[in-house]
Enzyme design. Structure first.
Site, PDB file in Angstrom:
ATOM      1  N   GLY A 149       0.779  -1.234   0.000  1.00  0.00           N
ATOM      2  CA  GLY A 149       0.000   0.000   0.000  1.00  0.00           C
ATOM      3  C   GLY A 149       0.811   1.285   0.000  1.00  0.00           C
ATOM      4  O   GLY A 149       0.333   2.306   0.482  1.00  0.00           O
TER       5      GLY A 149
ATOM      6  N   LEU B 155      -3.922  -7.092  -7.081  1.00  0.00           N
ATOM      7  CA  LEU B 155      -3.482  -8.227  -7.891  1.00  0.00           C
ATOM      8  C   LEU B 155      -4.634  -9.156  -8.245  1.00  0.00           C
ATOM      9  O   LEU B 155      -4.702 -10.299  -7.809  1.00  0.00           O
ATOM     10  CB  LEU B 155      -2.382  -8.995  -7.156  1.00  0.00           C
ATOM     11  CG  LEU B 155      -1.104  -8.192  -6.884  1.00  0.00           C
ATOM     12  CD1 LEU B 155      -0.090  -9.014  -6.121  1.00  0.00           C
ATOM     13  CD2 LEU B 155      -0.504  -7.675  -8.183  1.00  0.00           C
TER      14      LEU B 155
ATOM     15  N   HIS C 265       0.819   1.116 -13.254  1.00  0.00           N
ATOM     16  CA  HIS C 265       1.669   0.001 -13.678  1.00  0.00           C
ATOM     17  C   HIS C 265       3.123   0.463 -13.656  1.00  0.00           C
ATOM     18  O   HIS C 265       3.434   1.546 -14.165  1.00  0.00           O
ATOM     19  CB  HIS C 265       1.266  -0.464 -15.083  1.00  0.00           C
ATOM     20  CG  HIS C 265       2.074  -1.624 -15.547  1.00  0.00           C
ATOM     21  ND1 HIS C 265       1.864  -2.902 -15.071  1.00  0.00           N
ATOM     22  CD2 HIS C 265       3.136  -1.694 -16.377  1.00  0.00           C
ATOM     23  CE1 HIS C 265       2.757  -3.715 -15.619  1.00  0.00           C
ATOM     24  NE2 HIS C 265       3.547  -2.999 -16.408  1.00  0.00           N
TER      25      HIS C 265
ATOM     26  N   ASP D  11      -3.714  -3.934 -18.820  1.00  0.00           N
ATOM     27  CA  ASP D  11      -2.787  -2.807 -19.064  1.00  0.00           C
ATOM     28  C   ASP D  11      -2.999  -2.170 -20.435  1.00  0.00           C
ATOM     29  O   ASP D  11      -2.094  -1.536 -20.983  1.00  0.00           O
ATOM     30  CB  ASP D  11      -1.312  -3.239 -18.914  1.00  0.00           C
ATOM     31  CG  ASP D  11      -0.992  -3.707 -17.500  1.00  0.00           C
ATOM     32  OD1 ASP D  11      -1.578  -3.171 -16.545  1.00  0.00           O
ATOM     33  OD2 ASP D  11      -0.159  -4.613 -17.352  1.00  0.00           O
TER      34      ASP D  11
ATOM     35  N   GLU E 134       5.913   6.378  -9.520  1.00  0.00           N
ATOM     36  CA  GLU E 134       4.566   5.957  -9.112  1.00  0.00           C
ATOM     37  C   GLU E 134       3.933   6.902  -8.091  1.00  0.00           C
ATOM     38  O   GLU E 134       2.791   7.346  -8.257  1.00  0.00           O
ATOM     39  CB  GLU E 134       4.604   4.540  -8.517  1.00  0.00           C
ATOM     40  CG  GLU E 134       5.025   3.491  -9.521  1.00  0.00           C
ATOM     41  CD  GLU E 134       4.954   2.081  -8.964  1.00  0.00           C
ATOM     42  OE1 GLU E 134       3.966   1.732  -8.303  1.00  0.00           O
ATOM     43  OE2 GLU E 134       5.901   1.311  -9.185  1.00  0.00           O
TER      44      GLU E 134
HETATM   45  C1  GRF Z   1       3.303  -1.076  -7.495  1.00  0.00           C
HETATM   46  O1  GRF Z   1       4.535  -1.308  -8.108  1.00  0.00           O
HETATM   47  C2  GRF Z   1       2.262  -0.831  -8.547  1.00  0.00           C
HETATM   48  O2  GRF Z   1       2.732  -0.151  -9.664  1.00  0.00           O
HETATM   49  C3  GRF Z   1       1.861  -2.218  -8.909  1.00  0.00           C
HETATM   50  O3  GRF Z   1       1.901  -2.954  -7.691  1.00  0.00           O
HETATM   51  C4  GRF Z   1       2.793  -2.326  -6.790  1.00  0.00           C
HETATM   52  C5  GRF Z   1       2.032  -2.026  -5.544  1.00  0.00           C
HETATM   53  O4  GRF Z   1       2.808  -1.526  -4.489  1.00  0.00           O
HETATM   54  N1  GRF Z   1       0.610  -2.246  -9.635  1.00  0.00           N
HETATM   55  P1  GRF Z   1       2.113  -0.918  -3.190  1.00  0.00           P
HETATM   56  O5  GRF Z   1       1.176  -1.965  -2.604  1.00  0.00           O
HETATM   57  O6  GRF Z   1       1.382   0.329  -3.594  1.00  0.00           O
HETATM   58  O7  GRF Z   1       3.254  -0.621  -2.250  1.00  0.00           O
END
Ligand code: GRF
Length: 198
Positions: free
Chosen positions: A14, A86, A105, A146, A176
């Protein structure tokens, strides 16, 4: 202010959720109210982050998508943010929330994306290919994994001595966590503009 209700869907640590929480605190999410965090993993650390921030949480296993839809509806969610979620959403849900589901992504789409490209695998493949630039992409979710319209991207340079772990960390920090809050703010503005033009 806070005119749109946002649900963040998570499965793991998260940190992207945290980036949204922090951006909200800094006043950078003008119309997005982070009203709900849903995890398909009961012990996801992301749920603790949400609770700490005073956001309502739900655990809904991915096989129980009807419950997910009911939950989104009863909470009157306007925008769904997939932040390390996921699981693949059904066509039904994607259609129902067309242009109102976004995903982050960890690569520059269309490179290193699609089925099977998640987590460290994405960065491992980028290193294996030998690209010198990677990054992150926020995009709308459609029926192709995606494959939806791109909202924002940010590039990250690969270093000679990068490992998949060091690259994952830099892509998160430099790309991100920067573009996800900006994209949420932008998409919220767009949703409101579209509503006003009806
Ligand atoms: C991130 O790398 C995001 O891009 C991908 O999953 C990962 C999640 O990380 N879809 P977090 O749970 O936000 O730390």
């Amino acid at each position: 202010m806070d005119r749109l209700k946002v649900a963040v869907l998570v499965s793991g640590g998260g940190t992207n959720l945290q980036a949204l929480i922090d951006a909200k605190k800094r006043g950078e999410l003008k119309e997005a109210k982070l009203s709900l965090v849903i995890s398909n993993k009961e012990n996801a650390y992301a749920l603790l982050r949400a609770k700490d921030a005073g956001i309502k949480t739900e655990f809904i296993p991915s096989k129980d998508e009807e419950a997910l839809i009911t939950c989104l509806k009863s909470n009157e969610i306007d925008l769904i943010v997939l932040a390390g979620y996921l699981a693949i959403l059904s066509q039904k849900l994607v259609k129902e929330y067309e242009n109102r589901i976004i995903n982050i992504h960890p690569s520059l789409i269309p490179s290193f994306c699609g089925k099977g490209f998640y987590g460290l695998k994405v960065h491992e493949e980028a290193l294996k290919y030998g690209v010198k630039v990677t990054g992150a992409t926020v995009h709308y979710v459609n029926e192709i994994p995606d494959g939806g319209k791109i909202i924002m991207q940010k590039a990250v340079y690969i270093k000679e001595d990068d490992t998949k772990e060091s690259l994952q960390k830099r892509v998160m920090e430099e790309a991100e966590w920067v573009i996800l809050p900006k994209s949420v703010d932008l998409v919220c503005e767009k949703i409101l503009q579209d509503r006003e033009s009806i």
